[in-house]
Design an enzyme around this catalytic site. Structure first.
Site, PDB file in Angstrom:
ATOM      1  CB  THR A  14      -0.987  -0.351   1.219  1.00  9.29           C
ATOM      2  OG1 THR A  14      -1.665  -1.549   1.575  1.00  9.29           O
ATOM      3  CG2 THR A  14      -1.886   0.704   1.596  1.00  9.29           C
ATOM      4  CB  VAL A 133       3.433   8.715  14.507  1.00 11.35           C
ATOM      5  CG1 VAL A 133       2.481   9.416  15.795  1.00 11.35           C
ATOM      6  CG2 VAL A 133       4.209   7.860  14.978  1.00 11.35           C
ATOM      7  N   GLY A 135      -0.029   8.571  10.182  1.00 12.77           N
ATOM      8  CA  GLY A 135      -0.590   8.675   8.774  1.00 12.77           C
ATOM      9  C   GLY A 135       0.174   9.615   8.316  1.00 12.77           C
ATOM     10  CB  ILE A 137      -1.759  13.584  11.508  1.00  9.11           C
ATOM     11  CG1 ILE A 137      -3.294  13.868  11.312  1.00  9.11           C
ATOM     12  CG2 ILE A 137      -1.263  14.632  12.093  1.00  9.11           C
ATOM     13  CD1 ILE A 137      -4.023  13.337  12.578  1.00  9.11           C
ATOM     14  N   GLY A 188     -11.981  -4.583   4.789  1.00  9.82           N
ATOM     15  CA  GLY A 188     -10.294  -4.224   4.962  1.00  9.82           C
ATOM     16  C   GLY A 188      -9.352  -3.258   5.312  1.00  9.82           C
ATOM     17  CE  LYS A 206       0.186   4.169  14.062  1.00  6.03           C
ATOM     18  NZ  LYS A 206      -1.424   4.117  13.770  1.00  6.03           N
TER      19      LYS A 206
HETATM   20  N1  LIG Z   1      -0.729   0.837   4.798  1.00  2.00           N
HETATM   21  C1  LIG Z   1      -0.568   2.421   6.069  1.00  2.00           C
HETATM   22  O1  LIG Z   1      -2.245   2.917   5.597  1.00  2.00           O
HETATM   23  C2  LIG Z   1       0.178   2.037   7.193  1.00  2.00           C
HETATM   24  C3  LIG Z   1      -0.031   3.173   7.505  1.00  2.00           C
HETATM   25  C4  LIG Z   1       0.995   3.766   8.649  1.00  2.00           C
HETATM   26  C5  LIG Z   1       2.190   2.830   8.461  1.00  2.00           C
HETATM   27  N2  LIG Z   1       2.529   1.877   7.737  1.00  2.00           N
HETATM   28  C6  LIG Z   1       3.312   1.170   7.815  1.00  2.00           C
HETATM   29  O2  LIG Z   1       4.403   0.638   6.439  1.00  2.00           O
HETATM   30  C7  LIG Z   1       4.881  -0.039   6.287  1.00  2.00           C
HETATM   31  C8  LIG Z   1       5.032  -0.947   5.283  1.00  2.00           C
HETATM   32  O3  LIG Z   1       2.602  -0.828   5.038  1.00  2.00           O
HETATM   33  P1  LIG Z   1       1.991  -1.713   4.177  1.00  2.00           P
HETATM   34  O4  LIG Z   1       0.991  -1.244   4.634  1.00  2.00           O
HETATM   35  O5  LIG Z   1       2.612  -1.131   3.087  1.00  2.00           O
HETATM   36  O6  LIG Z   1       2.366  -3.078   3.822  1.00  2.00           O
HETATM   37  P2  LIG Z   1       1.946  -4.211   2.557  1.00  2.00           P
HETATM   38  O7  LIG Z   1       0.941  -3.292   1.880  1.00  2.00           O
HETATM   39  O8  LIG Z   1       1.374  -5.329   3.512  1.00  2.00           O
HETATM   40  O9  LIG Z   1       3.686  -4.034   2.062  1.00  2.00           O
HETATM   41  C9  LIG Z   1       3.960  -4.686   2.368  1.00  2.00           C
HETATM   42  C10 LIG Z   1       5.937  -4.975   0.801  1.00  2.00           C
HETATM   43  O10 LIG Z   1       6.455  -5.451   2.413  1.00  2.00           O
HETATM   44  C11 LIG Z   1       7.006  -6.458   1.324  1.00  2.00           C
HETATM   45  N3  LIG Z   1       8.015  -6.906   2.009  1.00  2.00           N
HETATM   46  C12 LIG Z   1       7.072  -7.874   3.234  1.00  2.00           C
HETATM   47  N4  LIG Z   1       8.702  -8.678   3.713  1.00  2.00           N
HETATM   48  C13 LIG Z   1       9.558  -8.667   2.698  1.00  2.00           C
HETATM   49  C14 LIG Z   1      11.425  -9.053   2.491  1.00  2.00           C
HETATM   50  N5  LIG Z   1      11.286 -10.006   2.999  1.00  2.00           N
HETATM   51  N6  LIG Z   1      11.995  -8.452   1.240  1.00  2.00           N
HETATM   52  C15 LIG Z   1      11.296  -7.726   0.697  1.00  2.00           C
HETATM   53  N7  LIG Z   1       9.632  -7.314   0.509  1.00  2.00           N
HETATM   54  C16 LIG Z   1       8.980  -7.225   1.356  1.00  2.00           C
HETATM   55  C17 LIG Z   1       5.934  -6.962   0.006  1.00  2.00           C
HETATM   56  O11 LIG Z   1       6.307  -8.127  -0.897  1.00  2.00           O
HETATM   57  P3  LIG Z   1       4.817  -8.776  -1.684  1.00  2.00           P
HETATM   58  O12 LIG Z   1       4.182  -7.213  -2.006  1.00  2.00           O
HETATM   59  O13 LIG Z   1       5.655  -9.130  -3.018  1.00  2.00           O
HETATM   60  O14 LIG Z   1       4.587  -9.622  -0.884  1.00  2.00           O
HETATM   61  C18 LIG Z   1       4.637  -5.585   0.433  1.00  2.00           C
HETATM   62  O15 LIG Z   1       4.951  -5.305  -1.095  1.00  2.00           O
HETATM   63  C19 LIG Z   1       4.462  -0.747   7.721  1.00  2.00           C
HETATM   64  O16 LIG Z   1       5.551  -0.867   8.544  1.00  2.00           O
HETATM   65  C20 LIG Z   1       3.436  -0.210   8.211  1.00  2.00           C
HETATM   66  O17 LIG Z   1       3.559  -0.003  10.101  1.00  2.00           O
HETATM   67  C21 LIG Z   1       1.454   1.458   7.000  1.00  2.00           C
END
Ligand SMILES: NC(=O)c1ccc[n+]([C@@H]2O[C@H](COP(=O)([O-])OP(=O)(O)OC[C@H]3O[C@@H](n4cnc5c(N)ncnc54)[C@H](OP(=O)(O)O)[C@@H]3O)[C@@H](O)[C@H]2O)c1
EC number: 1.1.1.3
Length: 427
Positions: A14, A133, A135, A137, A188, A206
């Protein structure tokens, strides 16, 4: 014109895809605003599937540690997640290889923030985490820059949109916790492990990061007093509303003479307050400074666009040459402070069901009075099956005094259900 700033992005989920979209869409603005091109040179994920954004022109690295140490990467952007494993290994490798790091990973920083900040600063690199922390903001920027002339006296906020969504749906659509949880899951909104959301862990990560910046202390996630929203019932929500309050999963951090209070738990806030009026998946962080007074920041706490926006804020700072310590002051000056084992005194909301016996209410009042807890307001609802729901709002009291009273209540023999006690936070 300076040399381009070259990014290596690990994680194409994402957030990673959101960052790629911004960089592709806004190349000209980024160059105008920073005085240099911001380019992606290499990316990494677990699989090479279609991501809905073009990846041509970016080198592919299956191993994020290799990506983090490539010669053509200046900034390693860690967007994989997880407190340990590849996220931590590649972040460490990047810093040791002389790269700056931008991450959205609250779990990694809440668990290892001090160690990673020391490493970054020892290597003369920056480690930034605006997206970790609340998102979209810009709360880290607000604390480390805009409010740097203040002593922060309190940080309080709703930092998990999924929990706020569930609590809002329970109230507005009259759903049980289980129904609202299933709805949020279906949309989701919940993590793969929902306990991270509803157990308050994600929000506590956070809060621990905000507390470190606010009070100049080392991050201490295990010092957060933590309770999730799983025990909040529709009755609590209705009866709190009846008394003029809303229930929120509220994070509070405050420095006291007894140590640092960090608490993440369901609390009542006045329905008319900014926090009380916060609906759905939105986040709100209230910062209080000794000179500035109260600042209220409100916005999207998650999602592709808002989180990528925060990642870009860090990337842009690095491109502009702004180099701040991870927690706003050098990591080797951050204090270790004991955790206060109970919060500051506050009024409490108590809900219990009593057996319909003469003098039942008097026994409850005596128990509270003996522990030094005085009653501010009380409401008794109609009996159902010889049981009477009772609601009490106390005057300001310590949690210890309240617990002393609650421990003695079962011996009165008047309780038909375990009492629910929720702190009322004045904001
Ligand atoms: N989503 C949010 O709204 C949000 C908000 C604030 C903070 N965050 C933080 O942002 C980070 C990412 O979140 P996300 O929602 O984008 O997660 P996500 O959609 O689950 O994406 C994670 C990505 O990391 C890749 N990945 C996982 N293990 C890996 C490895 N060993 N080697 C290489 N790539 C690897 C995955 O690959 P594949 O796609 O190939 O599986 C995927 O592309 C997290 O720390 C989360 O806490 C997210």
């Amino acid at each position: 014109m300076s040399e381009p700033l070259r990014l290596g992005i690990a994680g194409l989920g994402t957030v990673g895809v959101g960052v790629i979209r911004i960089i592709r869409q806004k190349a000209a603005q980024l160059e105008a605003r920073t005085g240099r091109k911001v380019v992606i040179t290499a990316v990494s994920a677990r699989s090479q599937k279609d991501r809905g954004v073009p990846l041509d022109g970016y080198a592919w690295e299956a191993d994020p540690v290799k990506l983090a140490t490539r010669d053509d990467v200046d900034v390693f952007v860690e967007l994989m997640g997880g407190a340990d494993g590849p996220a931590k290994e590649s972040t460490e490798a990047a810093l040791k290889a002389g790269k700056d790091v931008v991450t959205a990973n609250k779990a990694m920083l809440a668990e290892h923030g001090q160690e990673l900040a020391l490493l970054a600063e020892g290597e003369g690199r920056v480690l930034r985490f605006e997206a970790a922390v609340a998102g979209g903001i810009p709360v880290i920027k607000a604390l480390t820059e805009g409010l740097a002339g203040n002593d922060i006296t309190r940080v309080i906020g709703v930092m998990n949109g999924s929990c706020n969504y569930i609590l809002t749906r329970m109230e507005n659509a009259n759903l049980t916790y289980e129904e609202a949880f299933a709805e949020a899951d279906g949309l989701g909104y919940l993590e793969a492990d929902p306990e991270l959301d509803v157990g308050g862990i994600d929000a506590a990560h956070k809060l621990a990061l905000l507390a470190a910046i606010s009070f100049g202390t080392q991050v201490k996630f295990d010092g957060v007093q933590l309770e999730g929203i799983g025990r909040v019932t529709i009755e609590d929500i209705r009866q709190a509303a009846d008394m003029g309050y809303k229930i929120k999963l509220l994070g509070t951090a405050q420095m006291t003479g007894r140590g640092l209070v960090q608490s993440m738990s369901p609390c009542l806030v006045p329905a008319t307050s900014p926090l009380g009026q916060l609906e759905g998946g939105t986040n709100m962080v209230v910062l209080e400074g000794d000179h500035v007074g109260q600042i209220v920041l409100r916005g999207a706490g998650a999602g592709e666009g808002p989180t990528a926006s925060a990642v870009m804020s860090d990337v842009i700072d690095i491109a502009r040459g702004l180099r701040l310590p991870t927690f706003g002051q050098p990591a080797n000056t951050l204090k270790t402070t004991p955790s206060a084992n109970s919060g500051t005194p506050a009024p409490y909301y108590l809900r219990m069901t009593l057996h319909d016996k003469p003098g039942a209410l008097a026994k409850v009042a005596t128990c509270l009075g003996d522990a030094g807890v005085s009653i501010h307001r009380m409401r008794q609802y109609d009996h159902v099956d010889d049981k009477a729901p009772v609601l009490i709002v106390t005057h300001t009291t310590s949690r210890d005094a309240l617990d002393a009273a609650l421990t003695k209540l079962p011996a009165t023999g008047v309780l038909a259900s375990e009492p629910v006690a929720l702190r009322i936070e004045e904001v």
